[in-house]
Each structure stands twice: as structure tokens, then as C-alpha cells.
Design a protein around this motif. Sequence first.
Motif, PDB file in Angstrom:
ATOM      1  N   MET A 156       0.845  -1.202   0.000  1.00 48.47           N
ATOM      2  CA  MET A 156       0.000   0.000   0.000  1.00 48.47           C
ATOM      3  C   MET A 156       0.880   1.251   0.000  1.00 48.47           C
ATOM      4  O   MET A 156       1.886   1.313   0.690  1.00 48.47           O
ATOM      5  N   SER A 157       0.528   2.252  -0.875  1.00 49.38           N
ATOM      6  CA  SER A 157       1.370   3.452  -1.002  1.00 49.38           C
ATOM      7  C   SER A 157       1.281   4.323   0.235  1.00 49.38           C
ATOM      8  O   SER A 157       0.240   4.397   0.884  1.00 49.38           O
TER       9      SER A 157
ATOM     10  N   GLU B  92       2.517   7.580 -10.806  1.00 49.41           N
ATOM     11  CA  GLU B  92       2.459   7.085  -9.432  1.00 49.41           C
ATOM     12  C   GLU B  92       1.137   7.390  -8.733  1.00 49.41           C
ATOM     13  O   GLU B  92       0.650   6.608  -7.933  1.00 49.41           O
TER      14      GLU B  92
ATOM     15  N   ALA C 122      -1.479   5.056  -9.988  1.00 50.40           N
ATOM     16  CA  ALA C 122      -1.216   3.731  -9.395  1.00 50.40           C
ATOM     17  C   ALA C 122      -1.679   3.695  -7.940  1.00 50.40           C
ATOM     18  O   ALA C 122      -2.281   2.713  -7.475  1.00 50.40           O
ATOM     19  N   ALA C 123      -1.434   4.831  -7.213  1.00 55.19           N
ATOM     20  CA  ALA C 123      -1.825   4.872  -5.792  1.00 55.19           C
ATOM     21  C   ALA C 123      -3.336   4.813  -5.640  1.00 55.19           C
ATOM     22  O   ALA C 123      -3.870   4.188  -4.728  1.00 55.19           O
TER      23      ALA C 123
ATOM     24  N   LYS D 188      -5.370   3.309  -7.750  1.00 50.79           N
ATOM     25  CA  LYS D 188      -5.803   1.933  -8.049  1.00 50.79           C
ATOM     26  C   LYS D 188      -5.514   0.988  -6.882  1.00 50.79           C
ATOM     27  O   LYS D 188      -6.136  -0.062  -6.718  1.00 50.79           O
ATOM     28  N   GLU D 189      -4.550   1.344  -6.091  1.00 54.77           N
ATOM     29  CA  GLU D 189      -4.093   0.550  -4.948  1.00 54.77           C
ATOM     30  C   GLU D 189      -5.218   0.311  -3.933  1.00 54.77           C
ATOM     31  O   GLU D 189      -5.135  -0.579  -3.095  1.00 54.77           O
TER      32      GLU D 189
ATOM     33  N   ASN E 206      -6.358  -3.054  -2.637  1.00 52.29           N
ATOM     34  CA  ASN E 206      -5.535  -3.857  -1.722  1.00 52.29           C
ATOM     35  C   ASN E 206      -5.594  -3.372  -0.276  1.00 52.29           C
ATOM     36  O   ASN E 206      -4.928  -3.917   0.591  1.00 52.29           O
TER      37      ASN E 206
ATOM     38  N   ARG F 117     -10.426   1.416   3.691  1.00 51.95           N
ATOM     39  CA  ARG F 117     -10.554   1.671   2.248  1.00 51.95           C
ATOM     40  C   ARG F 117     -11.161   3.068   1.932  1.00 51.95           C
ATOM     41  O   ARG F 117     -10.666   3.816   1.094  1.00 51.95           O
TER      42      ARG F 117
ATOM     43  N   TYR G  21      -8.681   5.834   2.725  1.00 53.90           N
ATOM     44  CA  TYR G  21      -7.568   5.804   1.770  1.00 53.90           C
ATOM     45  C   TYR G  21      -8.012   6.378   0.404  1.00 53.90           C
ATOM     46  O   TYR G  21      -7.352   7.217  -0.205  1.00 53.90           O
TER      47      TYR G  21
END
Length: 340
Positions: A1-2, A37, A40-41, A43-44, A47, A53, A56
Motif C-alpha cells: 500500500m502506497s 504514481e 497507481a496509488a 488503483k491501490e 488492496n 478503504r 484511503y
Amino acid sequence: MSNLADLEQRALAELASCQDESALRTWHGKYLGKQGEVVAAVKEVVNVPPEQRRAYGSEANRIKVSLTEAYEAALAKIKQLALEASLSADALDVTMPGRAMSSGNLHVASRVMRDVRAVFADLGFQVYRSREVEDDLTNFELLNMPPHHPARDMWDTFHTTIPGVLLRTHTSPGQIHVMREHCPAPIRVILPGMCYRYENITTRSEIMFHQVEGLAIGERVTMADLKGTIVAFARRMFGEERQVRIRSSYFPFTEPSIEVDMDCIVCAGKGCGLCKRSGWLEIMGAGMVHPVVLKNGGYSPDQFTGFAFGMGLERIIMLIYAIDDIRQFWANDLRFLRQF
Ligand code: FA5
């Protein structure tokens, strides 16, 4: 996780260090591009444990929006700085829209003068330019008006402070110059130009106005040639159906002298305000060149004859365009001048 906080700080620090547009675009690809980035974060989120969730996801989106705004502000600032730098370096910004140039137009007197010249060119007349500042001798005496001759009263004169030097009152003194220059060859010329008279300004009279002088000298020039020339000019200038009337008159430098009228262009001879109900409008003075003037120009009156005429250009323009006040010509009113 970012680590979102770390990601935001890093991105902002790198953004601040970007010096030009290309560095900014690279930064954009690295963080906000499709493979970036931040994306991507976001989309993270799948997880992240379910209980974290929501927090985040909303934090990741906030960072995405805030970095996008920071990027756009930085891009605008860098573009502005680049524009200012190029303006101060080149003093010419070719990217600015151009300023439209307003195009002027010829004064109506110049335009009609060109038409008059073209008509006389077709009739075989050359153009001769003569001086506007004249001497008394040429403006009057050589035209058969000695000092104290009563005919001088026909022309109210602007004298200069130099004795004997004046502003020409008509284009006729040009006859003497052209004759003396060309004698003994035959002549067929027009002499267009400005004249000056010290008289009251009215709706039909100005203190400065154009005249077009005509002069033809040869061995068998007659009154019939004068009449034919005038009629041909009037019809070319004003229309084939125009009528021309000739009246006897007096000028010291022509004998016989005539005045030429044209049927009124506005009412076609019926009578109106412009022609003062007469149906006719005067367009020029003319006549056969006086023997004394021929002699003063160097031609022998026994061998040569000639005709001359002088017309007022502004009066002719007033006829063509039905202008009722001659003062408009030199008043510099653009509303008047732009009409032509
Ligand atoms: C002359 O000036 C003579 N030189 C004309 C001439 C030439 C006669 C050759 C014979 C042979 P006059 O003063 O009439 O003549 O003027 C000629 C024309 O100039 C007039 O018909 C008129 O159209 C114009 N004119 C005269 N005075 C004025 C003025 N104050 N304002 C505007 N036009 C004028």
C-alpha cells in the motif's frame, strides 16, 4: 500500500524544482500520467483493508486533485515567465494578433483630376506642371494685363512680402512658361494645379482651388477645334447625352473669349437649385489665344493661332457628386472625404 503523505510531499518538492515546460511535462507523466504514481496509488485502493478503504480512497483522490491543480498553476506561471522573457529579449512578439491597418483613400480632387487628365490624354494633350508662386509679370502683364489694367480686378490677389511676387490667381501664367519652353513647336497641353484668390469664402468660392488650363497652338488651330475639344471632354466626363452651350465673354488674354456652360446634370436642363433655375452650369472660361500673348510666348501671330481654356476642378466635382458646399473640400472632415 502506497504511503500517500510521502507521495504528495515528494511530488510537490519535485514540481517546485521544475525550471521549464519540458521538465513540467516529464513530472506530469511521472505522477499524473496513465502509468503515473498517483494513478497507481488510486488503483491501490483494492488492496487496502476494508475498514481503511474509504479513508484511503478519499485521501488518494484529494491528492490527485490537488497535484493536478498545482501542476496547472505551475505550467501557467512558467508560460507567463517564458512570454515575458521573450518579450524583453526580442521586443517583438510574433504570437500576438496583428493590428489592422486602416487604409486611406485619394482625396476626391486628386481622383477627379486623374480622370480629367486621362480624358485629355486620350485627346492628345500632355500634362505640364507650372509654379504656384508666380511673378506679377507672368500672372498679369504677359497675359495682356499691364499694371493698372482694370481687368486685374477680376482676380483678387495674394501678394507676398517680396514686391512683384504673388500666389498665382489662375493657371493661365503657365501658358507663358510652356510657350517659351516649346516655341516654335506646336503645343497641346493641359496645366493642372492649385490657384489662390483673396476673396470671400462662400458655398461656391474658396481661397484655394484647382484649375485645369488647356492650351493648343499650331498653324491652323481654330475656334472649331476649341469647341470640338470642349464637347468631347464634357461628353467623356459627364456622359454622351450632355449638351454644351457657348456664350461670348471677355478675358484680356483671349480674343474672342467665351464662357462654356453644360446642361445641368441634376435637373437635365429643367431648372433646379444647383443651376439657379437656369438649366445651365458654367464649367469654364476659354477663347482663342490673344496675339499679344502669342507674341509674349515667342510665337508669331501671323503664323500661329491657338486656343486656351481654364476650368475650376472643384466646381466640376460639385456637379458630378451634387456637392452643395465647396468648403467641404479642404475642411478635413473624414465623414465627407470617406464618401469618395
Ligand atoms: C480664369 O481664371 C481664366 N484664367 C480662365 C481662362 C483660361 C479663360 C484660358 C480663357 C482662357 P475665371 O476667373 O472665370 O477665369 O476662373 C475659371 C474657373 O475657375 C471658374 O469657371 C470657376 O470654375 C473656377 N473658380 C474661379 N474662382 C473660384 C473660387 N474662388 N473658388 C472655386 N473655383 C473658382
